[in-house]
Structure formats: C-alpha cells, structure tokens
Scaffold this motif. Structure first.
Motif, mmCIF file in Angstrom:
data_model
loop_
_atom_site.group_PDB
_atom_site.id
_atom_site.type_symbol
_atom_site.label_atom_id
_atom_site.label_comp_id
_atom_site.label_asym_id
_atom_site.label_seq_id
_atom_site.Cartn_x
_atom_site.Cartn_y
_atom_site.Cartn_z
ATOM 1 N N PHE A 97 0.864 -1.183 0.000
ATOM 2 C CA PHE A 97 0.000 0.000 0.000
ATOM 3 C C PHE A 97 0.900 1.233 0.000
ATOM 4 N N ILE A 98 0.743 2.098 -1.013
ATOM 5 C CA ILE A 98 1.585 3.289 -1.151
ATOM 6 C C ILE A 98 0.941 4.474 -0.448
ATOM 7 N N ASN A 99 1.720 5.157 0.381
ATOM 8 C CA ASN A 99 1.246 6.329 1.106
ATOM 9 C C ASN A 99 2.025 7.559 0.668
ATOM 10 N N GLU A 100 1.338 8.656 0.407
ATOM 11 C CA GLU A 100 2.008 9.894 -0.020
ATOM 12 C C GLU A 100 1.141 11.103 0.304
ATOM 13 N N PRO A 101 1.102 11.559 1.566
ATOM 14 C CA PRO A 101 0.307 12.739 1.907
ATOM 15 C C PRO A 101 0.914 14.002 1.288
ATOM 16 N N ARG A 102 0.093 14.795 0.646
ATOM 17 C CA ARG A 102 0.552 16.057 0.049
ATOM 18 C C ARG A 102 -0.150 17.271 0.665
ATOM 19 N N ARG A 103 -1.227 17.039 1.358
ATOM 20 C CA ARG A 103 -1.959 18.109 2.030
ATOM 21 C C ARG A 103 -2.180 17.707 3.482
ATOM 22 N N ILE A 104 -2.422 18.697 4.331
ATOM 23 C CA ILE A 104 -2.572 18.414 5.751
ATOM 24 C C ILE A 104 -3.702 17.412 5.988
ATOM 25 N N ASP A 105 -4.814 17.588 5.284
ATOM 26 C CA ASP A 105 -5.931 16.665 5.508
ATOM 27 C C ASP A 105 -5.605 15.251 5.042
ATOM 28 N N ASP A 106 -4.609 15.112 4.164
ATOM 29 C CA ASP A 106 -4.188 13.773 3.743
ATOM 30 C C ASP A 106 -3.639 12.962 4.908
ATOM 31 N N VAL A 107 -3.122 13.650 5.927
ATOM 32 C CA VAL A 107 -2.631 12.944 7.114
ATOM 33 C C VAL A 107 -3.794 12.256 7.814
ATOM 34 N N ALA A 108 -4.900 12.990 7.973
ATOM 35 C CA ALA A 108 -6.092 12.399 8.588
ATOM 36 C C ALA A 108 -6.609 11.236 7.743
ATOM 37 N N LYS A 109 -6.662 11.443 6.428
ATOM 38 C CA LYS A 109 -7.108 10.384 5.523
ATOM 39 C C LYS A 109 -6.225 9.145 5.660
ATOM 40 N N SER A 110 -4.911 9.358 5.751
ATOM 41 C CA SER A 110 -3.967 8.240 5.860
ATOM 42 C C SER A 110 -4.169 7.463 7.153
ATOM 43 N N ILE A 111 -4.362 8.177 8.253
ATOM 44 C CA ILE A 111 -4.563 7.507 9.536
ATOM 45 C C ILE A 111 -5.808 6.628 9.486
ATOM 46 N N ALA A 112 -6.890 7.157 8.908
ATOM 47 C CA ALA A 112 -8.119 6.378 8.790
ATOM 48 C C ALA A 112 -7.911 5.152 7.902
ATOM 49 N N GLN A 113 -7.172 5.318 6.802
ATOM 50 C CA GLN A 113 -6.898 4.189 5.905
ATOM 51 C C GLN A 113 -6.070 3.112 6.595
ATOM 52 N N LEU A 114 -5.044 3.530 7.324
ATOM 53 C CA LEU A 114 -4.195 2.555 8.007
ATOM 54 C C LEU A 114 -4.984 1.809 9.078
ATOM 55 N N GLY A 115 -5.887 2.512 9.740
ATOM 56 C CA GLY A 115 -6.735 1.843 10.723
ATOM 57 C C GLY A 115 -7.611 0.793 10.069
ATOM 58 N N LYS A 116 -8.124 1.103 8.903
ATOM 59 C CA LYS A 116 -8.963 0.139 8.191
ATOM 60 C C LYS A 116 -8.142 -1.072 7.758
ATOM 61 N N LEU A 117 -6.934 -0.830 7.230
ATOM 62 C CA LEU A 117 -6.077 -1.922 6.774
ATOM 63 C C LEU A 117 -5.683 -2.847 7.920
ATOM 64 N N ALA A 118 -5.517 -2.267 9.114
ATOM 65 C CA ALA A 118 -5.064 -3.048 10.270
ATOM 66 C C ALA A 118 -6.202 -3.614 11.110
ATOM 67 N N GLY A 119 -7.417 -3.289 10.747
ATOM 68 C CA GLY A 119 -8.538 -3.776 11.552
ATOM 69 C C GLY A 119 -8.753 -2.973 12.815
ATOM 70 N N THR A 120 -8.217 -1.747 12.863
ATOM 71 C CA THR A 120 -8.412 -0.861 14.023
ATOM 72 C C THR A 120 -9.156 0.393 13.556
ATOM 73 N N GLU A 121 -10.187 0.181 12.777
ATOM 74 C CA GLU A 121 -10.885 1.267 12.114
ATOM 75 C C GLU A 121 -11.456 2.292 13.087
ATOM 76 N N ALA A 122 -11.997 1.843 14.195
ATOM 77 C CA ALA A 122 -12.586 2.777 15.155
ATOM 78 C C ALA A 122 -11.534 3.731 15.707
ATOM 79 N N ALA A 123 -10.377 3.189 16.074
ATOM 80 C CA ALA A 123 -9.296 4.028 16.608
ATOM 81 C C ALA A 123 -8.760 4.955 15.534
ATOM 82 N N GLY A 124 -8.596 4.447 14.316
ATOM 83 C CA GLY A 124 -8.103 5.266 13.223
ATOM 84 C C GLY A 124 -9.047 6.406 12.894
ATOM 85 N N ASP A 125 -10.335 6.116 12.839
ATOM 86 C CA ASP A 125 -11.319 7.154 12.533
ATOM 87 C C ASP A 125 -11.364 8.214 13.629
#
Length: 289
Positions: free
Chosen positions: A119-147
């Motif tokens: 899975f390739i990650n490349e945040p370019r905007r500040i909100d992309d950091v939030a998006k990335s955290i939510a995505q990683l939580g989903k990939l790891a099965g920790t969606e509630a914590a990530g969201d």
C-alpha cells in the motif's frame, strides 16, 4: 440463543471481512482480512500506524522510526532507500506500507513479486494525514481508533486554519538543508502548512517537489522570514549563515526561525505541533513590520 449465535456469527464475519482500498498511487489494494503483520517502510508511516491504534500489528520498520518511544523496539529492515529484502521476507508480512517519494520502485516491485500486498502512502496536504490515519486503521482492523484519531486531527486543523490562514501574508523561505541548499515547492505538505499559517512559500512555483536552489535565488526572492529544520532537535548553526546578508528582510528584522524536523517534515499528527510553532513565528514576523 439463536439470535445470540447469529449476532456472534455476523461479528466474526465482520472482523475478517475483505478490505479493498485505493492507495495514493491510484492502485487497488486487496486484503482478504485485516493485516496482522505489517512492515512500515518510512518513519512517518510507523508513527501513523501507532496513531491509528495498530502498534501491535507492526512487525518491522525502517531506521529512524523513533516516535513514539515504543517504535524504537520494532525490528529494523534497513533504511527507506535501502530496504533489506531478506529481513522483510523473514518477517512474513501480510502487508507492506510504503512511501512513494522515499522508497525505491525496484524494492517495491520485488515485494509485489513475492506476493506481498503493498500500500503506497504519499500525503501532500494536511488533511491527507487524517485520511492516511483512517486508511491505516482500516487496513489493520483498528478502524474505530483510526477514525477517532483522524477526526481529532481534522478538528484541530480546522481550528488552526480559522485562526491563522486569513492573516496578512508573510513571504517565507523554508530551508530544509544547507548543503546543498534545499527547499520545498508548492506541492509539498510543508507548503500546505505554510499556507495554513498565512505564509507564502517563495519557491512554490518550482516544478520539483524538493528542489535545490542557490543563495542568489534566495536573495532575489527577498523572503521576510527564513525557517529552517535540519536534522535534530537543536537549532542548526548554519541558519545564522544568513546574517551576513544584512539587507535581507528576514535578517534585518530578526526573522530567522527553527522548527524541529520531527514536527514539520514528517507526515504525522505532530505536523500540527509544527504548524502551531510556524504560525506563532509568522505572527512574530508580522509584529516586526
């Protein structure tokens, strides 16, 4: 009893549901179930996995994955530009999370050839950091914590934007390194932090994400402030090399600032800590007009 059995069955199925996401390179990534053994190929990815509640899923990370403190104990698989393929394979990951700008395509190609999802990650905007955290939580099965972490990040980001983004602009040169003299263009995440604080990146229009410039170009751009990061937590001595140019507005007004690189050069929740510092520094520059 039958209802309880059905509820447990549904819960079990949800916990092992397949995951399909599009990464930051536009590629579809499929997991049959949430990843339990993740290898991180960038320090900022390691930090975001912790933020997403997935710390116990991370079995390997690259050098300089040093935040939070517990990240230092994770097995190392080389550096982000020199990934040790044998060490990665030995960890038997069911997911590798990579950094588009930092990792080599050849390394990622070899991992995919081994059948390891990447899975390739490349945040370019500040909100992309939030998006990335939510995505990683989903990939790891920790969606509630990530969201939850993503939501908290967005709330803080919005508050900073409301407070600072409309303030009078300050022309700024961001000095990522001195030899060679490196900066960032307008597409870089750091430039988004500069905009958040009401600043103007004097090299925003350059075509390269992290361009090398020369002293003459900086002098011609006439920045009102110079912000340096460097390598460690201490203010780099080379920031004061600009003092010889006494007619430069940033020097004449005492606007030579420092932000620790961990707070502004990593694509993590701490970038808002760096943003708060930068916003305060640009307010100092405004007060010195």
């Amino acid at each position: 009893m039958r209802r309880l059995f059905l509820a447990l069955l549904l819960a079990s199925g949800a916990a092992h549901a397949a995951i399909d996401l599009i990464d930051d390179q536009g590629q579809a990534v499929h997991l049959a179930q949430p990843a339990k053994r993740i290898v991180s190929l960038a320090p900022h990815i390691t930090e975001m996995l912790f933020a997403a509640g997935a710390a116990d899923r991370v079995v390997g990370a690259v050098q300089y994955s040093d935040y939070p403190e517990a990240a230092k104990k994770i097995a190392r698989v080389g550096g982000y530009t020199s990934v040790d393929m044998e060490k990665v394979a030995a960890l038997k990951p069911d997911l590798v999370i990579a950094w588009k700008s930092g990792n080599r395509d050849a390394h990622l190609g070899k991992l995919k050839a081994l059948g390891i999802p990447v899975f390739i990650n490349e945040p370019r905007r500040i909100d992309d950091v939030a998006k990335s955290i939510a995505q990683l939580g989903k990939l790891a099965g920790t969606e509630a914590a990530g969201d939850a972490a993503a939501q908290a990040f967005r709330k803080r980001h919005a508050a900073l934007s409301a407070k600072y983004s409309a303030r009078p602009p300050v022309r700024l040169f961001y000095e990522a390194w001195n030899r060679p003299l490196m900066t960032v263009n307008g597409e870089h995440l750091i430039s988004d932090v500069i905009r958040l604080c009401g600043g103007e990146n004097v090299f925003a229009k350059l075509p390269v994400l992290a361009p090398v410039v020369d002293t003459e170009a900086v002098l011609a751009a006439a920045p009102e402030a110079i912000v340096a990061s460097g390598m460690g937590e201490e203010r780099p001595e080379w920031l004061d090399d600009w003092r010889q140019w006494t007619r430069l507005s940033a020097v004449a007004r005492g606007n030579l600032f420092f932000i620790p690189p961990g707070l502004i050069q990593r694509h993590t929740p701490r970038i808002l800590d760096g943003a708060e510092r930068l916003c305060g520094q640009l307010d100092e520059a405004r007060a010195r007009r």
